[in-house]
Design a protein around this motif. Structure first.
Motif, PDB file in Angstrom:
ATOM      1  N   LYS A  82       0.973   4.661   4.835  1.00 37.50           N
ATOM      2  CA  LYS A  82      -0.179   3.858   4.408  1.00 37.50           C
ATOM      3  C   LYS A  82      -1.303   4.741   3.881  1.00 37.50           C
ATOM      4  O   LYS A  82      -1.979   4.401   2.905  1.00 37.50           O
ATOM      5  CB  LYS A  82      -0.680   2.990   5.576  1.00 37.50           C
ATOM      6  CG  LYS A  82      -1.884   2.115   5.219  1.00 37.50           C
ATOM      7  CD  LYS A  82      -1.586   1.217   4.029  1.00 37.50           C
ATOM      8  CE  LYS A  82      -2.817   0.459   3.571  1.00 37.50           C
ATOM      9  NZ  LYS A  82      -2.593  -0.266   2.304  1.00 37.50           N
ATOM     10  N   SER A  83      -1.503   5.908   4.516  1.00 35.44           N
ATOM     11  CA  SER A  83      -2.554   6.825   4.063  1.00 35.44           C
ATOM     12  C   SER A  83      -2.239   7.378   2.680  1.00 35.44           C
ATOM     13  O   SER A  83      -3.121   7.492   1.825  1.00 35.44           O
ATOM     14  CB  SER A  83      -2.709   7.980   5.070  1.00 35.44           C
ATOM     15  OG  SER A  83      -3.092   7.494   6.330  1.00 35.44           O
ATOM     16  N   ASP A  85      -0.366   5.894   0.449  1.00 35.47           N
ATOM     17  CA  ASP A  85      -0.535   4.769  -0.471  1.00 35.47           C
ATOM     18  C   ASP A  85      -2.001   4.570  -0.820  1.00 35.47           C
ATOM     19  O   ASP A  85      -2.356   4.320  -1.977  1.00 35.47           O
ATOM     20  CB  ASP A  85       0.039   3.503   0.172  1.00 35.47           C
ATOM     21  CG  ASP A  85      -0.109   2.284  -0.725  1.00 35.47           C
ATOM     22  OD1 ASP A  85       0.295   2.365  -1.904  1.00 35.47           O
ATOM     23  OD2 ASP A  85      -0.623   1.262  -0.253  1.00 35.47           O
ATOM     24  N   ILE A  94      -7.307  -2.612   3.132  1.00 37.10           N
ATOM     25  CA  ILE A  94      -6.268  -3.001   4.092  1.00 37.10           C
ATOM     26  C   ILE A  94      -6.708  -4.281   4.781  1.00 37.10           C
ATOM     27  O   ILE A  94      -7.856  -4.417   5.213  1.00 37.10           O
ATOM     28  CB  ILE A  94      -6.008  -1.866   5.108  1.00 37.10           C
ATOM     29  CG1 ILE A  94      -4.876  -2.244   6.075  1.00 37.10           C
ATOM     30  CG2 ILE A  94      -7.261  -1.458   5.869  1.00 37.10           C
ATOM     31  CD1 ILE A  94      -4.378  -1.082   6.926  1.00 37.10           C
ATOM     32  N   THR A  98      -3.463  -6.370   9.227  1.00 34.25           N
ATOM     33  CA  THR A  98      -2.667  -5.169   9.001  1.00 34.25           C
ATOM     34  C   THR A  98      -3.341  -3.955   9.629  1.00 34.25           C
ATOM     35  O   THR A  98      -2.676  -3.083  10.207  1.00 34.25           O
ATOM     36  CB  THR A  98      -2.466  -4.928   7.490  1.00 34.25           C
ATOM     37  OG1 THR A  98      -1.938  -6.105   6.894  1.00 34.25           O
ATOM     38  CG2 THR A  98      -1.520  -3.771   7.242  1.00 34.25           C
ATOM     39  N   CYS A  99      -4.664  -3.922   9.534  1.00 31.86           N
ATOM     40  CA  CYS A  99      -5.434  -2.828  10.118  1.00 31.86           C
ATOM     41  C   CYS A  99      -5.249  -2.779  11.635  1.00 31.86           C
ATOM     42  O   CYS A  99      -4.995  -1.717  12.212  1.00 31.86           O
ATOM     43  CB  CYS A  99      -6.912  -2.992   9.780  1.00 31.86           C
ATOM     44  SG  CYS A  99      -7.978  -1.702  10.441  1.00 31.86           S
ATOM     45  N   GLN A 102      -1.700  -1.551  12.476  1.00 31.63           N
ATOM     46  CA  GLN A 102      -1.580  -0.090  12.369  1.00 31.63           C
ATOM     47  C   GLN A 102      -2.296   0.591  13.524  1.00 31.63           C
ATOM     48  O   GLN A 102      -1.781   1.549  14.110  1.00 31.63           O
ATOM     49  CB  GLN A 102      -2.164   0.406  11.039  1.00 31.63           C
ATOM     50  CG  GLN A 102      -1.955   1.909  10.842  1.00 31.63           C
ATOM     51  CD  GLN A 102      -2.703   2.481   9.675  1.00 31.63           C
ATOM     52  OE1 GLN A 102      -3.828   2.087   9.388  1.00 31.63           O
ATOM     53  NE2 GLN A 102      -2.087   3.428   8.979  1.00 31.63           N
ATOM     54  N   TYR A 180      -7.225   6.291   8.040  1.00 32.80           N
ATOM     55  CA  TYR A 180      -6.396   5.150   8.428  1.00 32.80           C
ATOM     56  C   TYR A 180      -7.246   4.247   9.312  1.00 32.80           C
ATOM     57  O   TYR A 180      -8.440   4.508   9.501  1.00 32.80           O
ATOM     58  CB  TYR A 180      -5.125   5.614   9.152  1.00 32.80           C
ATOM     59  CG  TYR A 180      -5.359   6.139  10.559  1.00 32.80           C
ATOM     60  CD1 TYR A 180      -5.114   5.335  11.667  1.00 32.80           C
ATOM     61  CD2 TYR A 180      -5.822   7.432  10.776  1.00 32.80           C
ATOM     62  CE1 TYR A 180      -5.333   5.799  12.955  1.00 32.80           C
ATOM     63  CE2 TYR A 180      -6.030   7.908  12.060  1.00 32.80           C
ATOM     64  CZ  TYR A 180      -5.784   7.092  13.144  1.00 32.80           C
ATOM     65  OH  TYR A 180      -6.007   7.556  14.421  1.00 32.80           O
TER      66      TYR A 180
END
Length: 318
Positions: A82-83, A85, A94, A98-99, A102, A180
């Motif tokens: 993710k980072s 991306d 994000i 989703t946050c 993660q 992130y």
């Protein structure tokens, strides 16, 4: 009262990852992290395959190392893709859900990493301090039970930590000062009282990192005292050699974390980019180095690799 709290609760659609904003050539760093991630997957899957394939490695020690490799892969996967991306493909937004997802997995697998290293210290303690009884004390079944039990504690605590985030209202900035969905930088964005989040964070640090590290230190004090009682010089050398791989793991995982937490506790002013840079290396390098260290520093694994190599040569020559 509860209705009023619900009415004033502001949940954003999502957050923006804002780390490394002032750092030049950020894309090159995340290309480096991409390489680290691919190498992490290869090294850990290679080590897992060796342990799975060789029956002589189906022991309590290697069950824990196998588990550590699974956690290393999961920990890296929860952060790096993710980072990469976000910073390579400029996808820094994000979604809220989703946050939080993660965040949970990063918290969980970092805690499990700490617990797995601690379980390896326990295995070393039993095998060196109680050599005649270690086979009966440390069975495969008992080790699996210990691993499963250690997986339950962070599961509950981290669920509570993430749940407390849902009680926060975000009415100002939604830019996360990290690379992130980092727990601390997220709850620091809240515009209502986040004292319970601070308390949960400190509880997590003490439970998942300080207590395990204290256990590891006490274990090695006991191990050193037991080794000093060994009369044979070769015996002492062999006992210390057995512990070197694990001590490397302890150092590369806990020293960066201690540096990060100590600077936070003593309120030392650290440049934001420097802090994020150190945090990212502390989270991504140990999962890569763990399998490399155990492969190179453990005689049983090197012997297993040689056996597989010889079998392949014999098979190809026939």
């Amino acid at each position: 009262m509860a209705t009023e709290m619900n009415l004033t609760l502001v949940r954003p659609l999502g957050f923006h990852i804002g780390g490394f904003q002032l750092l030049p050539y950020t894309q090159y760093y995340f290309i480096f992290l991409s390489v680290i991630y691919m190498a992490t997957l290869f090294c850990n899957f290679f080590l897992m395959a060796i342990i799975f394939y060789m029956e002589e490695l189906h022991t309590p020690k290697y069950i824990t190392i196998f588990t550590l490799s699974i956690i290393d892969v999961s920990y890296s996967t929860s952060i790096i893709p993710k980072s990469v991306d976000a910073f390579l493909f400029d996808s820094k937004f994000i979604l809220y859900e989703t946050c939080l997802t993660q965040m949970f997995f990063v918290l969980y697998f970092s805690a499990m990493e700490s617990f797995s290293i601690t379980i390896l210290a326990y295995e070393r303690l039993i095998s060196i301090c109680f050599p005649l009884r270690s086979v009966t004390i440390n069975t495969n079944t008992r080790m699996i039970v210990i691993i499963l039990a250690s997986a339950c504690v962070p599961l509950v605590v981290d669920m509570v930590m993430v749940y407390l985030i849902t009680r926060l209202s975000f009415c100002r900035s939604t830019v996360i000062n990290s690379y992130y969905c980092d727990h601390g930088p997220v709850f620091n964005l809240a515009c209502n009282d986040f004292t319970p989040n601070w308390m949960a964070a400190y509880f997590g640090i003490v439970t998942f990192f300080c207590v395990p590290l204290a256990f590891i230190i006490i274990s090695y004090i006991c191990i050193v005292l037991a080794v000093l009682k060994i009369t044979s010089k070769e015996g002492r050398k062999k006992a210390f050699k057995i512990c070197t791989a694990h001590l490397f793991l302890v150092a590369i995982f806990y020293i960066p974390l201690l540096a990060i937490y100590l600077t936070s506790w003593i309120k030392l002013s650290v440049d934001t980019n420097t802090r994020i840079f150190n945090t990212s290396l502390a989270a991504t390098l140990p999962p890569l180095l763990n399998p490399i260290i155990y492969t190179l520093k453990t005689e049983e694994i090197m012997q297993a690799i040689k056996k597989i190599y010889k079998k392949r040569i014999i098979h190809s020559s026939m």
